[in-house]
Write a protein that holds these residues in place. Structure first.
Motif, PDB file in Angstrom:
ATOM      1  N   ASN A  57       0.839  -1.364  -0.191  1.00 15.69           N
ATOM      2  CA  ASN A  57      -0.415  -0.034   0.054  1.00 15.69           C
ATOM      3  C   ASN A  57       0.795   1.454  -0.352  1.00 15.69           C
ATOM      4  O   ASN A  57       1.889   1.472   0.483  1.00 15.69           O
ATOM      5  CB  ASN A  57      -1.039  -0.051   1.742  1.00 15.69           C
ATOM      6  CG  ASN A  57      -1.768  -0.643   1.174  1.00 15.69           C
ATOM      7  OD1 ASN A  57      -2.328  -1.837   1.531  1.00 15.69           O
ATOM      8  ND2 ASN A  57      -3.188  -0.636   0.724  1.00 15.69           N
ATOM      9  N   THR A  58       0.087   2.200  -0.698  1.00 17.15           N
ATOM     10  CA  THR A  58       1.491   3.311  -0.952  1.00 17.15           C
ATOM     11  C   THR A  58       0.320   4.262  -1.299  1.00 17.15           C
ATOM     12  O   THR A  58      -0.730   4.513  -0.833  1.00 17.15           O
ATOM     13  CB  THR A  58       1.791   3.335  -1.910  1.00 17.15           C
ATOM     14  OG1 THR A  58       0.747   3.676  -2.955  1.00 17.15           O
ATOM     15  CG2 THR A  58       3.083   2.916  -2.205  1.00 17.15           C
ATOM     16  N   ASP A  59       1.091   5.679  -0.335  1.00 12.95           N
ATOM     17  CA  ASP A  59       0.045   7.280  -0.804  1.00 12.95           C
ATOM     18  C   ASP A  59       0.865   8.702  -0.983  1.00 12.95           C
ATOM     19  O   ASP A  59       1.965   8.072  -0.995  1.00 12.95           O
ATOM     20  CB  ASP A  59      -1.169   6.922  -0.099  1.00 12.95           C
ATOM     21  CG  ASP A  59      -1.149   8.580   1.236  1.00 12.95           C
ATOM     22  OD1 ASP A  59      -1.759   9.121   2.470  1.00 12.95           O
ATOM     23  OD2 ASP A  59      -2.364   8.617   0.135  1.00 12.95           O
ATOM     24  N   TYR A  60       0.374   8.772  -1.485  1.00 11.56           N
ATOM     25  CA  TYR A  60       1.082  10.608  -2.350  1.00 11.56           C
ATOM     26  C   TYR A  60       0.457  11.690  -1.849  1.00 11.56           C
ATOM     27  O   TYR A  60      -0.976  11.151  -2.335  1.00 11.56           O
ATOM     28  CB  TYR A  60       0.901   9.895  -3.760  1.00 11.56           C
ATOM     29  CG  TYR A  60       1.873   9.174  -4.147  1.00 11.56           C
ATOM     30  CD1 TYR A  60       1.209   7.803  -4.261  1.00 11.56           C
ATOM     31  CD2 TYR A  60       3.555   8.980  -3.921  1.00 11.56           C
ATOM     32  CE1 TYR A  60       2.293   6.618  -4.575  1.00 11.56           C
ATOM     33  CE2 TYR A  60       3.966   7.244  -4.858  1.00 11.56           C
ATOM     34  CZ  TYR A  60       3.000   6.309  -5.143  1.00 11.56           C
ATOM     35  OH  TYR A  60       3.932   5.745  -4.890  1.00 11.56           O
ATOM     36  N   LYS A  65       0.927  13.121  -7.348  1.00 13.76           N
ATOM     37  CA  LYS A  65       0.346  11.787  -7.458  1.00 13.76           C
ATOM     38  C   LYS A  65       0.732  11.976  -9.417  1.00 13.76           C
ATOM     39  O   LYS A  65       0.352  12.756 -10.321  1.00 13.76           O
ATOM     40  CB  LYS A  65      -1.436  12.095  -7.534  1.00 13.76           C
ATOM     41  CG  LYS A  65      -0.676  11.096  -5.986  1.00 13.76           C
ATOM     42  CD  LYS A  65      -3.157  11.490  -5.575  1.00 13.76           C
ATOM     43  CE  LYS A  65      -2.906  11.382  -4.292  1.00 13.76           C
ATOM     44  NZ  LYS A  65      -4.408  10.790  -4.009  1.00 13.76           N
ATOM     45  N   ARG A 107       0.307   9.816   6.878  1.00 13.95           N
ATOM     46  CA  ARG A 107       0.572  11.601   6.257  1.00 13.95           C
ATOM     47  C   ARG A 107       1.095  11.899   7.397  1.00 13.95           C
ATOM     48  O   ARG A 107       1.570  13.818   7.183  1.00 13.95           O
ATOM     49  CB  ARG A 107      -0.901  11.921   5.504  1.00 13.95           C
ATOM     50  CG  ARG A 107      -0.708  11.854   4.574  1.00 13.95           C
ATOM     51  CD  ARG A 107      -2.106  12.400   3.849  1.00 13.95           C
ATOM     52  NE  ARG A 107      -2.368  11.538   2.470  1.00 13.95           N
ATOM     53  CZ  ARG A 107      -3.081  12.150   1.293  1.00 13.95           C
ATOM     54  NH1 ARG A 107      -2.780  13.740   1.335  1.00 13.95           N
ATOM     55  NH2 ARG A 107      -2.887  11.483   0.013  1.00 13.95           N
TER      56      ARG A 107
END
Length: 125
Positions: A57-60, A65, A107
């Protein structure tokens, strides 16, 4: 003692690419989420990207993005940030940081307990 050391920063023209790497030592790297943050002159440190301890899982942040990709190699204790289509507003000191044990991307800077010294990225227009 956990240590994180970033590398790969430099000067690049707008539209160019850089690949940042963060080498971790002194801890069970594969058990922890990892993140990248950045701080531009006169601005607060901001979240850029994060990856779960599994890498699944990743988040930007919205502004990167589609241009940045975070990845990790648990066998080599490294986390990387591939940065493409760089813009002058990407200019900042980039930091890698260690997140929660068995954690998901976050975050929140207060979730991260160890930080590297940072690497400068400068994008010229």
């Amino acid at each position: 003692q956990v240590q994180l050391v970033e590398s790969g920063g430099g000067l690049v023209q707008a539209g160019g690419s850089l690949r940042l790497s963060c080498a971790a030592s002194g801890g069970s790297f594969s058990f922890y989420a990892m993140g990248w943050f950045r701080q531009a002159p006169g601005k607060e440190r901001e979240f850029v990207a994060a990856i779960a301890y599994t890498g699944g899982n990743t988040d930007y942040t919205d502004s990167v993005k589609g241009r940045f990709t975070i990845s990790r190699d648990n066998a080599r204790n490294t986390v990387s940030l591939q940065m493409n289509s760089l813009k002058p507003e990407d200019t900042a000191v980039y930091y890698c940081a260690r997140g929660d044990r068995y954690g998901w991307p976050s975050r929140r800077a207060d979730v991260y307990d160890y930080w590297g010294p940072g690497t400068q990225v400068t994008v010229s227009s």
